[in-house]
Design an enzyme around this catalytic site. Structure first.
Site, PDB file in Angstrom:
ATOM      1  N   HIS A  19      -4.402   0.283   7.911  1.00 32.35           N
ATOM      2  CA  HIS A  19      -4.884   0.047   6.552  1.00 32.35           C
ATOM      3  C   HIS A  19      -6.321  -0.494   6.546  1.00 32.35           C
ATOM      4  O   HIS A  19      -7.051  -0.330   5.561  1.00 32.35           O
ATOM      5  CB  HIS A  19      -3.941  -0.967   5.885  1.00 32.35           C
ATOM      6  CG  HIS A  19      -4.219  -1.215   4.448  1.00 32.35           C
ATOM      7  ND1 HIS A  19      -3.802  -0.370   3.447  1.00 32.35           N
ATOM      8  CD2 HIS A  19      -4.904  -2.221   3.819  1.00 32.35           C
ATOM      9  CE1 HIS A  19      -4.201  -0.840   2.271  1.00 32.35           C
ATOM     10  NE2 HIS A  19      -4.865  -1.962   2.472  1.00 32.35           N
ATOM     11  N   HIS A  71      -6.972   2.098   1.805  1.00 33.19           N
ATOM     12  CA  HIS A  71      -6.431   2.727   3.022  1.00 33.19           C
ATOM     13  C   HIS A  71      -7.246   3.989   3.325  1.00 33.19           C
ATOM     14  O   HIS A  71      -7.484   4.788   2.425  1.00 33.19           O
ATOM     15  CB  HIS A  71      -4.949   3.071   2.789  1.00 33.19           C
ATOM     16  CG  HIS A  71      -4.235   3.412   4.049  1.00 33.19           C
ATOM     17  ND1 HIS A  71      -3.273   2.614   4.614  1.00 33.19           N
ATOM     18  CD2 HIS A  71      -4.371   4.470   4.872  1.00 33.19           C
ATOM     19  CE1 HIS A  71      -2.843   3.173   5.729  1.00 33.19           C
ATOM     20  NE2 HIS A  71      -3.498   4.312   5.910  1.00 33.19           N
ATOM     21  N   CYS A  84       0.352   3.262   3.522  1.00 38.93           N
ATOM     22  CA  CYS A  84       0.703   2.730   4.845  1.00 38.93           C
ATOM     23  C   CYS A  84       2.023   3.343   5.338  1.00 38.93           C
ATOM     24  O   CYS A  84       2.886   3.704   4.529  1.00 38.93           O
ATOM     25  CB  CYS A  84       0.832   1.209   4.786  1.00 38.93           C
ATOM     26  SG  CYS A  84      -0.729   0.320   4.996  1.00 38.93           S
ATOM     27  N   CYS A  89       0.841  -1.210   0.000  1.00 40.10           N
ATOM     28  CA  CYS A  89       0.000   0.000   0.000  1.00 40.10           C
ATOM     29  C   CYS A  89       0.872   1.255   0.000  1.00 40.10           C
ATOM     30  O   CYS A  89       1.749   1.397   0.850  1.00 40.10           O
ATOM     31  CB  CYS A  89      -0.904  -0.015   1.223  1.00 40.10           C
ATOM     32  SG  CYS A  89      -1.730   1.559   1.524  1.00 40.10           S
ATOM     33  N   HIS A 126      -8.333   7.417   3.627  1.00 41.94           N
ATOM     34  CA  HIS A 126      -7.686   8.673   3.240  1.00 41.94           C
ATOM     35  C   HIS A 126      -8.676   9.593   2.546  1.00 41.94           C
ATOM     36  O   HIS A 126      -9.711   9.158   2.053  1.00 41.94           O
ATOM     37  CB  HIS A 126      -6.504   8.411   2.307  1.00 41.94           C
ATOM     38  CG  HIS A 126      -6.917   7.939   0.935  1.00 41.94           C
ATOM     39  ND1 HIS A 126      -7.347   6.658   0.688  1.00 41.94           N
ATOM     40  CD2 HIS A 126      -6.979   8.584  -0.258  1.00 41.94           C
ATOM     41  CE1 HIS A 126      -7.651   6.523  -0.595  1.00 41.94           C
ATOM     42  NE2 HIS A 126      -7.443   7.681  -1.195  1.00 41.94           N
ATOM     43  N   ASN A 172     -13.109  10.249  -1.311  1.00 42.16           N
ATOM     44  CA  ASN A 172     -13.720   9.248  -2.185  1.00 42.16           C
ATOM     45  C   ASN A 172     -13.532   7.929  -1.491  1.00 42.16           C
ATOM     46  O   ASN A 172     -12.399   7.498  -1.310  1.00 42.16           O
ATOM     47  CB  ASN A 172     -12.995   9.142  -3.527  1.00 42.16           C
ATOM     48  CG  ASN A 172     -13.284  10.319  -4.411  1.00 42.16           C
ATOM     49  OD1 ASN A 172     -14.340  10.925  -4.322  1.00 42.16           O
ATOM     50  ND2 ASN A 172     -12.339  10.632  -5.263  1.00 42.16           N
ATOM     51  N   SER A 176      -8.627   4.920  -5.266  1.00 41.54           N
ATOM     52  CA  SER A 176      -7.579   4.092  -5.852  1.00 41.54           C
ATOM     53  C   SER A 176      -7.015   3.120  -4.828  1.00 41.54           C
ATOM     54  O   SER A 176      -6.193   2.288  -5.163  1.00 41.54           O
ATOM     55  CB  SER A 176      -6.465   5.001  -6.374  1.00 41.54           C
ATOM     56  OG  SER A 176      -5.941   5.779  -5.312  1.00 41.54           O
ATOM     57  N   GLN A 209      -8.695  13.714   0.372  1.00 43.25           N
ATOM     58  CA  GLN A 209      -7.852  14.631  -0.398  1.00 43.25           C
ATOM     59  C   GLN A 209      -8.235  16.071  -0.094  1.00 43.25           C
ATOM     60  O   GLN A 209      -9.342  16.355   0.376  1.00 43.25           O
ATOM     61  CB  GLN A 209      -8.018  14.374  -1.893  1.00 43.25           C
ATOM     62  CG  GLN A 209      -7.598  12.987  -2.345  1.00 43.25           C
ATOM     63  CD  GLN A 209      -7.493  12.907  -3.856  1.00 43.25           C
ATOM     64  OE1 GLN A 209      -6.925  13.795  -4.496  1.00 43.25           O
ATOM     65  NE2 GLN A 209      -8.047  11.869  -4.440  1.00 43.25           N
TER      66      GLN A 209
END
Ligand code: H2U
Ligand code: ZN
Length: 347
Positions: A115, A166, A55, A52, A168, A155, A163, A170
């Protein structure tokens, strides 16, 4: 003549935040589905994935290595859609082939070193750290002279184009105010001029009185399916006071935000007993230093799923060419989400 009812008959609802209409067709929910069925990603993930790129300690594009971070971690997107450098040269500012340069920055925010977690499964103090990071990024990027707007978003899930599983989000910070917040800015300003009160504050009052579209709430926040929702289980998250941007949230409001985020995303996951995909993001006051009377901070959650874990809503046909349409009315969607437990199905 038939007596019109919002629960049985086709109608249009106005989104006062954008000025756009949505077609609601409640009689249509029973139609059969023989179309695309989504594949679901594996539910069980390792706490740490050596492959990943988010990570701790792992390598990313361009020979970069993530630090052994213990809570949140922010970095400049290695494939940024915007660039901070000023540009010179000819631009078309008029006519039919208009263009203008845009400066900006894109960052990635890892919510947790783990993760295998999502906001729904993270502990409250760790979600609070995500809230603080959103606010901190807004302050930091918003202070740059060439940044007029900071868009914080997540997203979640492969179905929404994420994508990587994990946890996350933006942050894209731009010179110009993007289309969606620009529409909301005009609508909120016009309402404030006409009524002397923020549009979303008056709207929240109406919803608290009606009750039928509320999903969950606490002392500082209310999550509800807006009257004009387009996506089947769309929600809007509103502060109870007219705060304009994330950095202005007080300590207690940030803790309460962590609470309502966990409860709302847990309800989402429990709806179809899957890690529920969505795009979510904050709409906050632009950072270009101008006055924005009536602007009220809020988050939108736009989940694509319609009737099960594997049948999604497609925005195609009439929706692309005419206007958005939904089958299940917002009130029915709110009732479904209200019925869901706030204890995560994997606990
Ligand atoms: P999404 O899952 O929402 O696409 O966000 C992941 C972002 O991570 C994506 O915008 C960036 C992609 O550009 N990324 C890096 O910055 N470095 C990498 O090594 C891989 C992906
Ligand atoms: Zn990872």
């Amino acid at each position: 003549m038939v007596a019109f009812s919002l629960t049985d008959h086709p109608h249009r609802r106005l989104n006062p935040l954008t000025g756009e209409w949505v077609l609601v067709s409640p009689h249509r929910t029973r139609r059969p589905w023989q179309g695309q069925v989504e594949k679901l990603p594996p539910e069980i993930r390792p706490r740490y994935d050596p492959g990943c790129y988010l990570c701790p300690g792992n390598s990313r594009a361009g020979d970069l290595t993530n630090p052994p971070y213990e809570h949140t971690f922010v970095f400049d997107n290695d494939f940024a859609a915007l660039m901070p450098q000023p540009m010179e040269g000819a631009v078309n500012q008029a006519g039919l082939l208009r263009a203008e340069p845009v400066q900006g920055l894109c960052r990635v925010l890892c919510f947790s070193p783990r993760h295998d977690l999502t906001l729904a499964e993270m502990a409250l103090p760790d979600i609070r750290r995500v809230v603080d990071a959103w606010a901190q990024q807004t302050t930091e990027l918003g202070a740059l002279p060439f940044i007029g707007y900071v868009q914080v978003f997540e997203n979640r899930g492969a179905m929404m184009g994420a994508s990587n599983p994990h946890p996350h989000g933006q942050i894209w910070a731009t010179e110009a105010i993007p289309n969606e917040p620009a529409k909301e800015m005009q609508q909120q300003a016009a309402y404030f001029t006409a009524h002397g009160r923020p549009l979303l504050l008056d709207y929240l009052d109406l919803e608290l009185t009606a009750g039928e579209r509320i999903v969950c709430a606490n002392d500082h926040w209310v999550a509800l399916t807006p009257f004009w929702a387009v996506w089947p289980f769309e929600t809007i998250l509103l502060p109870r006071r007219p705060v304009a941007a994330l950095p202005a949230l007080a300590d207690a409001e940030r803790d309460a935000l962590a609470d309502v985020l966990k409860r709302l995303t847990t309800r989402y996951d429990n709806l179809f007993e899957i890690s529920f995909p969505y795009s979510m993001g904050w709409h906050q006051r632009p950072t270009d230093g101008k006055e924005y009377p009536g602007w009220m901070l809020h988050a939108h959650f736009y989940p694509p799923l319609l009737r099960s874990a594997t049948v999604r809503k497609f925005m195609v046909g009439f929706e692309m060419l005419g206007e958005p349409q939904r089958d299940i009315p917002a009130e029915a969607a709110a009732a479904r989400l209200r019925e869901c437990s706030e204890v995560h199905y994997r606990d």
